[in-house]
Motif scaffolding. Structure first.
Motif, PDB file in Angstrom:
ATOM      1  N   PRO A 230      54.750  36.943  37.286  1.00  0.00           N
ATOM      2  CA  PRO A 230      55.347  35.927  38.159  1.00  0.00           C
ATOM      3  C   PRO A 230      56.834  36.215  38.369  1.00  0.00           C
ATOM      4  CG  PRO A 230      54.926  35.020  35.978  1.00  0.00           C
ATOM      5  CD  PRO A 230      54.361  36.411  35.987  1.00  0.00           C
ATOM      6  N   ASP A 231      57.308  35.903  39.558  1.00  0.00           N
ATOM      7  CA  ASP A 231      58.735  36.071  39.838  1.00  0.00           C
ATOM      8  C   ASP A 231      59.490  34.806  39.453  1.00  0.00           C
ATOM      9  OD1 ASP A 231      58.166  34.233  41.882  1.00  0.00           O
ATOM     10  OD2 ASP A 231      58.435  35.694  43.491  1.00  0.00           O
ATOM     11  N   ALA A 232      60.783  34.812  39.682  1.00  0.00           N
ATOM     12  CA  ALA A 232      61.623  33.675  39.299  1.00  0.00           C
ATOM     13  C   ALA A 232      61.183  32.393  39.983  1.00  0.00           C
ATOM     14  CB  ALA A 232      63.087  33.976  39.617  1.00  0.00           C
ATOM     15  N   ALA A 233      60.803  32.469  41.257  1.00  0.00           N
ATOM     16  CA  ALA A 233      60.379  31.265  41.983  1.00  0.00           C
ATOM     17  C   ALA A 233      59.135  30.656  41.350  1.00  0.00           C
ATOM     18  CB  ALA A 233      60.133  31.584  43.457  1.00  0.00           C
ATOM     19  N   GLU A 234      58.178  31.493  40.970  1.00  0.00           N
ATOM     20  CA  GLU A 234      56.958  30.987  40.328  1.00  0.00           C
ATOM     21  C   GLU A 234      57.279  30.407  38.952  1.00  0.00           C
ATOM     22  OE1 GLU A 234      53.225  29.835  39.091  1.00  0.00           O
ATOM     23  OE2 GLU A 234      54.004  30.161  41.118  1.00  0.00           O
TER      24      GLU A 234
END
Length: 183
Positions: free
Chosen positions: A38-42
């Protein structure tokens, strides 16, 4: 000996650092059964999911080097006093007491909310994680055999539990977590 990492409540500003710590657990190990990091937004979405539960971060020299969090153990209403918890560390923090410090802070945040039991699932084998959980008072409660397929083979998942408080006869609703101001 190196000084301990600063352990504090995490907020969405930490999401990128948390995602960076977690990424190798997804891409290079079977400790996580996710297949895409997952990226930072997730991560920010996960941190703010309702009901909001604690996330804590370990910081060294201004960078996130580990984190721990609690999530709903199951969606059905009767499980709302139970949480699942996880801890992840940057490679350089393993064996430095950071995992213990993160979990101790996480449990201190969970208890006043009214949670009764914490559970942890560990992809097996993982002696370091089993050792950390056992040292903190978790007890094994069972193994899900061939629970996940990753990296070309099936993996068992061991489950451990930790009582956070005596189960009350008439429990009040667990509260949502409000992170304290950055400490």
């Amino acid at each position: 000996m190196r000084s301990p990492a600063l352990v504090r409540a995490a907020d969405v500003a930490d999401a990128a650092g948390i995602a960076a710590v977690y990424r190798p657990y997804v891409t290079d190990s079977v400790a996580s059964f996710e297949s895409v990091p997952p990226d930072a937004a997730e991560m920010a979405v996960r941190m703010l999911a309702a009901p909001r539960l604690p996330w804590v971060a370990a910081e060294r020299d201004g960078a996130v080097v580990g984190y721990a969090y609690a999530a709903a153990h199951h969606a059905r209403a009767a499980y709302r006093w139970s949480v699942s918890c996880s801890v992840y560390l940057a490679a350089g923090e393993r064996g430095a007491g950071t995992g213990r410090a993160l979990y101790e802070r996480l449990f201190a945040e969970l208890r006043p909310l009214g949670h009764v039991t914490a559970f942890a699932g560990i992809a097996l084998p993982n002696a370091a994680s089993v050792g950390l959980h056992t040292a903190l008072g978790f007890t094994p409660v069972g193994v899900y055999r061939a629970a996940g397929f990753k990296a070309g083979r099936w993996h068992d998942v061991g489950w451990w539990q930790l009582p956070l408080r005596e189960p009350p006869a008439d429990p009040v609703e667990p509260g949502a977590w409000t992170p304290p101001a950055r400490d």
